[in-house]
Design a protein around this motif. Structure first.
Motif, PDB file in Angstrom:
ATOM      1  N   ALA A 156       0.827  -1.214   0.000  1.00  0.00           N
ATOM      2  CA  ALA A 156       0.000   0.000   0.000  1.00  0.00           C
ATOM      3  C   ALA A 156       0.861   1.263   0.000  1.00  0.00           C
ATOM      4  CB  ALA A 156      -0.934  -0.013   1.204  1.00  0.00           C
ATOM      5  N   HIS A 157       1.871   1.315   0.860  1.00  0.00           N
ATOM      6  CA  HIS A 157       2.722   2.513   0.918  1.00  0.00           C
ATOM      7  C   HIS A 157       3.594   2.636  -0.337  1.00  0.00           C
ATOM      8  CE1 HIS A 157       1.723   4.087   4.856  1.00  0.00           C
ATOM      9  NE2 HIS A 157       1.664   2.843   5.314  1.00  0.00           N
ATOM     10  N   LEU A 158       4.005   1.512  -0.888  1.00  0.00           N
ATOM     11  CA  LEU A 158       4.781   1.555  -2.130  1.00  0.00           C
ATOM     12  C   LEU A 158       3.919   2.098  -3.269  1.00  0.00           C
ATOM     13  CD1 LEU A 158       7.297   0.941  -3.759  1.00  0.00           C
ATOM     14  CD2 LEU A 158       6.630  -1.464  -3.838  1.00  0.00           C
ATOM     15  N   ALA A 159       2.677   1.637  -3.351  1.00  0.00           N
ATOM     16  CA  ALA A 159       1.769   2.135  -4.395  1.00  0.00           C
ATOM     17  C   ALA A 159       1.486   3.621  -4.209  1.00  0.00           C
ATOM     18  CB  ALA A 159       0.463   1.342  -4.367  1.00  0.00           C
TER      19      ALA A 159
ATOM     20  N   ARG B  17      11.970  -2.728  -5.091  1.00  0.00           N
ATOM     21  CA  ARG B  17      11.154  -1.728  -5.782  1.00  0.00           C
ATOM     22  C   ARG B  17      11.088  -0.422  -4.994  1.00  0.00           C
ATOM     23  NH1 ARG B  17       7.906  -6.639  -6.096  1.00  0.00           N
ATOM     24  NH2 ARG B  17       8.198  -7.548  -8.160  1.00  0.00           N
ATOM     25  N   ALA B  18      10.931  -0.538  -3.679  1.00  0.00           N
ATOM     26  CA  ALA B  18      10.820   0.666  -2.845  1.00  0.00           C
ATOM     27  C   ALA B  18      12.095   1.494  -2.898  1.00  0.00           C
ATOM     28  CB  ALA B  18      10.502   0.268  -1.403  1.00  0.00           C
ATOM     29  N   TRP B  19      13.259   0.851  -2.722  1.00  0.00           N
ATOM     30  CA  TRP B  19      14.519   1.598  -2.738  1.00  0.00           C
ATOM     31  C   TRP B  19      14.798   2.167  -4.130  1.00  0.00           C
ATOM     32  CZ3 TRP B  19      14.897   2.860   1.804  1.00  0.00           C
ATOM     33  CH2 TRP B  19      14.878   1.993   2.892  1.00  0.00           C
ATOM     34  N   ARG B  20      14.366   1.439  -5.162  1.00  0.00           N
ATOM     35  CA  ARG B  20      14.560   1.942  -6.531  1.00  0.00           C
ATOM     36  C   ARG B  20      13.787   3.240  -6.744  1.00  0.00           C
ATOM     37  NH1 ARG B  20      11.843  -2.006  -9.836  1.00  0.00           N
ATOM     38  NH2 ARG B  20      10.147  -0.641 -10.447  1.00  0.00           N
ATOM     39  N   PHE B  21      12.517   3.235  -6.382  1.00  0.00           N
ATOM     40  CA  PHE B  21      11.706   4.442  -6.551  1.00  0.00           C
ATOM     41  C   PHE B  21      12.203   5.569  -5.648  1.00  0.00           C
ATOM     42  CE2 PHE B  21       8.534   1.557  -8.457  1.00  0.00           C
ATOM     43  CZ  PHE B  21       8.191   2.308  -9.575  1.00  0.00           C
TER      44      PHE B  21
ATOM     45  N   LEU C  53      21.591   1.035  -1.879  1.00  0.00           N
ATOM     46  CA  LEU C  53      20.505   0.249  -1.291  1.00  0.00           C
ATOM     47  C   LEU C  53      19.658  -0.406  -2.381  1.00  0.00           C
ATOM     48  CD1 LEU C  53      19.008   2.283   1.706  1.00  0.00           C
ATOM     49  CD2 LEU C  53      19.819  -0.073   1.743  1.00  0.00           C
ATOM     50  N   ALA C  54      19.301   0.380  -3.395  1.00  0.00           N
ATOM     51  CA  ALA C  54      18.473  -0.141  -4.485  1.00  0.00           C
ATOM     52  C   ALA C  54      19.194  -1.259  -5.228  1.00  0.00           C
ATOM     53  CB  ALA C  54      18.112   0.986  -5.449  1.00  0.00           C
ATOM     54  N   ARG C  55      20.473  -1.046  -5.499  1.00  0.00           N
ATOM     55  CA  ARG C  55      21.238  -2.063  -6.227  1.00  0.00           C
ATOM     56  C   ARG C  55      21.393  -3.350  -5.419  1.00  0.00           C
ATOM     57  NH1 ARG C  55      25.956   1.921  -8.759  1.00  0.00           N
ATOM     58  NH2 ARG C  55      25.157   1.928 -10.898  1.00  0.00           N
TER      59      ARG C  55
ATOM     60  N   LEU D 227       7.934   6.086   0.395  1.00  0.00           N
ATOM     61  CA  LEU D 227       8.872   5.114  -0.166  1.00  0.00           C
ATOM     62  C   LEU D 227       9.868   4.627   0.883  1.00  0.00           C
ATOM     63  CD1 LEU D 227       9.439   6.837  -3.617  1.00  0.00           C
ATOM     64  CD2 LEU D 227       8.150   4.741  -3.181  1.00  0.00           C
ATOM     65  N   LEU D 228      10.324   5.532   1.742  1.00  0.00           N
ATOM     66  CA  LEU D 228      11.247   5.109   2.800  1.00  0.00           C
ATOM     67  C   LEU D 228      10.551   4.170   3.781  1.00  0.00           C
ATOM     68  CD1 LEU D 228      13.354   8.297   3.643  1.00  0.00           C
ATOM     69  CD2 LEU D 228      13.886   6.428   2.081  1.00  0.00           C
ATOM     70  N   LEU D 229       9.289   4.455   4.095  1.00  0.00           N
ATOM     71  CA  LEU D 229       8.544   3.565   4.991  1.00  0.00           C
ATOM     72  C   LEU D 229       8.368   2.193   4.350  1.00  0.00           C
ATOM     73  CD1 LEU D 229       6.905   2.961   7.512  1.00  0.00           C
ATOM     74  CD2 LEU D 229       4.913   4.023   6.409  1.00  0.00           C
ATOM     75  N   ALA D 230       7.986   2.167   3.076  1.00  0.00           N
ATOM     76  CA  ALA D 230       7.818   0.890   2.379  1.00  0.00           C
ATOM     77  C   ALA D 230       9.137   0.123   2.336  1.00  0.00           C
ATOM     78  CB  ALA D 230       7.293   1.130   0.961  1.00  0.00           C
TER      79      ALA D 230
END
Length: 652
Positions: free
Chosen positions: A240-243, A277-281, A301-303, A259-262
């Motif tokens: 939900a938070h990511l969306a 996905r969250a760290w990427r966005f 982090l995303a990588r 995004l940080l919460l997700a």
């Protein structure tokens, strides 16, 4: 029940309630649901389900469940709705939706059948239960999307059909045993029905968001995220938070908190795919908001999160996000290299969605570098492929034509730019309502073309028409508004309409502060232009404005801080403020690479006078004046008058 409120929210919720507690299971779940299946499919179904092999009966059950979400009747309805939109590519878009959802449903049936077989072979299996919970959530998402497509006939659904289907959660997550076992969190049994309904609502809201209806999606997503927080089931909270964060990113507003919460929740619960996905966005969001330090933290982090999943597509997505983050920070060299590597990897996997995304990343990198030689074939390929896949009058083709028009304009190919710009505008006017933001974007391109031809009156009219549309759009298209105010300020200034120019600078600066805060490069450049114009009517105010620009550029370690220093020096020479002029002229000349030859000549001449007026080294001042004189000589006719002034000063 005739009253919808009294019905089960979904088949997922009903089947979950009929199944026994895995810890107390003594019979197969299928036996428990035989009555339901018989009622739905007739008496013969009982024989099939109780006498067929485990795998066959599991497949029948899975097929029945998925048909409740997506069926041939649903496809017929979608096709009818798409036809009503009046798009020439409506039928093709409907077929693409059907093909994609058929493939998703078939994949779900295969995975669900496997889980069903595993549940029978090993009742109470923790892994099987986790996979079932994951698949139930995916089926709810499919139900939400299919329900929206079959109950609403909105033209944007046709335009964004691919994005809407692409918003479905990845089924591959439900096969990752390592990740599932690392997060052994089952839905609370007393909350199954509520969670199932929220999953359907979430799928619907994501579909609205993917269709570009961000404002409508925002309200629903916010409510779903709050409800998920109250329930406390982490997987739903993360999704939900990511969306919600993705939706805010689509509106070009900061989505940092969501995004940080997700990302934190997903990482803490070993939901690796969602964490990636969250760290990427979040990395892309930090780039958009010019947060250099945040990008430096979030990119690794995303990588690493993507690498931990072992999913090459997620790793490519992380690289594309990294490239875009660098580009937003104007690190074009690293951004280009990262996008190039991502494109090569995507082509190696032959993944169409990643190829498209990486290609767009490359376009974003090459455009500001002015690399027309490399950009031209890439744009041509993208336009050709999109035309073939979606039709010549699809809005995505219009977007690419608009980009190419701007590139052609920058390279002086005005005839080609005019053709592509007009084609883009024509498509958008057929597809969108008159006051759509895309119409405003096309009018801006037309205005740029008129300005490039020296048709300032026509350019101003086009910019004003674009601004009138952009001012009515919600949420505010801040990037477009800032660009239009800046363009109108420059046009007004060139037309000697200083009052109008000042107003547009002030409006543009206000928008830019909303868009990127009080310390962005874009804001500094606006302040620099505004301050020089303002100084003509209010010297002190103009100087203060340029000084703010200088402070921002200096903090960003941008050599263009020297431009602000030079502007202040010129103003201070005119005002006979010699000590300040000397300091700023020296700062400016420390970075000659940012100046044109005539600017360097003027600054050198200003510094010579400032040194004498502040009782400095007269010999050095004379040398500087002679150097400035030599520079002016190389400029030809424009240097004649300055040379006369220098000669008179030297004689004195």
């Amino acid at each position: 029940q005739r009253d919808p409120a009294k019905r089960w929210p979904s088949m997922t919720a009903l089947v979950a309630e009929l199944q026994p507690d895995p810890r107390k299971r003594t019979v197969w779940p299928l036996v428990m649901s035989a009555g339901l299946t018989a009622a739905a499919l007739g008496g013969a179904a009982v024989w099939i389900l109780t006498h067929a092999s485990d795998s066959q009966s599991c497949e029948v059950e899975a097929s029945a469940r998925v048909r409740a979400a997506w069926s041939p009747d649903a496809w017929t309805t979608v096709r009818e709705h798409f036809a009503k939109a009046g798009r020439t590519y409506g039928d093709a878009a409907a077929r693409q939706v059907s093909s994609a959802l058929d493939a998703y449903a078939a994949h779900w049936v295969r995975l669900s059948s496997d889980v069903c077989t595993a549940e029978r072979a090993q009742p109470g299996s923790q892994l099987a239960s986790l996979r079932r919970a994951c698949l139930d959530a995916r089926l709810d998402a499919l139900r939400g999307l299919a329900g929206l497509l079959t109950t609403e006939d909105k033209p944007p659904f046709v335009d964004h059909a691919q994005e809407m289907v692409g918003g479905l959660p990845d089924l591959g997550d439900c096969s990752d045993a390592k990740a599932l076992l690392a997060s052994p969190e089952m839905p609370p049994r007393d909350k199954v029905a509520v969670i199932a309904k929220l999953e359907v609502d979430l799928g619907t809201a994501i579909a609205w968001s993917r269709a570009g209806e961000y404002a409508r999606a925002s309200t629903d997503l916010d409510a779903i995220a709050r409800a998920a927080d109250a329930l406390g089931w982490t997987p739903l909270r993360v999704r939900a938070h990511l969306a919600l964060g993705e939706n805010e990113t689509g509106q070009l507003v900061s989505a940092r908190d969501e995004l940080l919460l997700a990302g934190e929740l997903a990482t803490g619960s070993h939901l690796d795919h969602d964490a990636a996905r969250a760290w990427r966005f979040a990395a892309t969001d930090a780039g958009y908001n010019k947060q250099t330090d945040a990008v430096a933290v979030l990119v690794p982090l995303a990588r690493s999160a993507a690498h931990r999943t072992g999913d090459r597509t997620l790793e490519i997505d992380a690289e594309i996000a990294t490239g875009r983050a660098w580009l937003r920070l104007r690190n074009y060299k690293d951004g280009l290299a990262t996008c190039q590597a991502a494109l090569a990897s995507a082509r190696g996997l032959d993944r169409g969605e990643q190829i498209d995304s990486a290609s767009d990343c490359m376009i974003e990198a090459l455009a500001p570098l002015g690399a027309f030689k490399e950009l031209e074939p890439l744009l041509a390929t993208r336009i050709e492929s999109k035309t073939h896949a979606l039709g010549a009058d699809h809005p995505k083709v219009a977007d690419l034509l608009a980009v190419r028009a701007q590139m052609e304009m920058l390279h002086g190919q005005l005839d080609l730019a005019t053709k592509d710009g007009a084609a883009s505008l024509e498509i958008r006017r057929r597809v969108y309502p008159p006051h759509h933001v895309k119409i405003a974007e096309s009018l801006k391109v037309e205005g740029q073309l008129a300005a490039a031809r020296g048709q300032l009156k026509q350019a101003k009219k086009l910019y004003e028409d674009a601004l009138a549309i952009a001012n009515q759009v919600q949420p505010e298209p801040l990037t477009l508004l800032a660009a239009l105010h800046q363009a109108l300020a420059l046009i007004s200034q060139a037309s000697q309409d200083n009052a109008s120019a000042l107003q547009h600078y002030e409006d543009g600066i206000s928008v830019m502060r909303k868009l990127s805060g009080n310390s962005s490069l874009e804001l500094a450049m606006l302040l620099l232009n505004y301050g020089q114009l303002k100084a003509a009517s209010d010297f002190a105010a103009g100087l203060a404005i340029i000084d703010e620009a200088h402070t921002i550029l200096d903090k960003l370690h941008d050599p263009r801080a020297a431009i602000a220093s030079g502007a202040m020096a010129a103003m201070e020479v005119d005002a006979k403020k010699w000590p300040e002029a000397r300091t700023h002229a020296e700062e400016a000349l420390a970075h000659p690479e940012v100046y044109s030859p005539d600017n360097i000549a003027e600054l050198t001449w200003d510094l010579a006078r400032a040194i004498v007026e502040t009782k400095g080294d007269a010999k050095h001042a004379r040398e500087l004046a002679l150097s400035a004189r030599a520079m002016y000589q190389k400029l030809g006719p424009p240097g004649v008058e300055p040379i006369k002034k220098i000669d008179a000063w030297l004689r004195r």
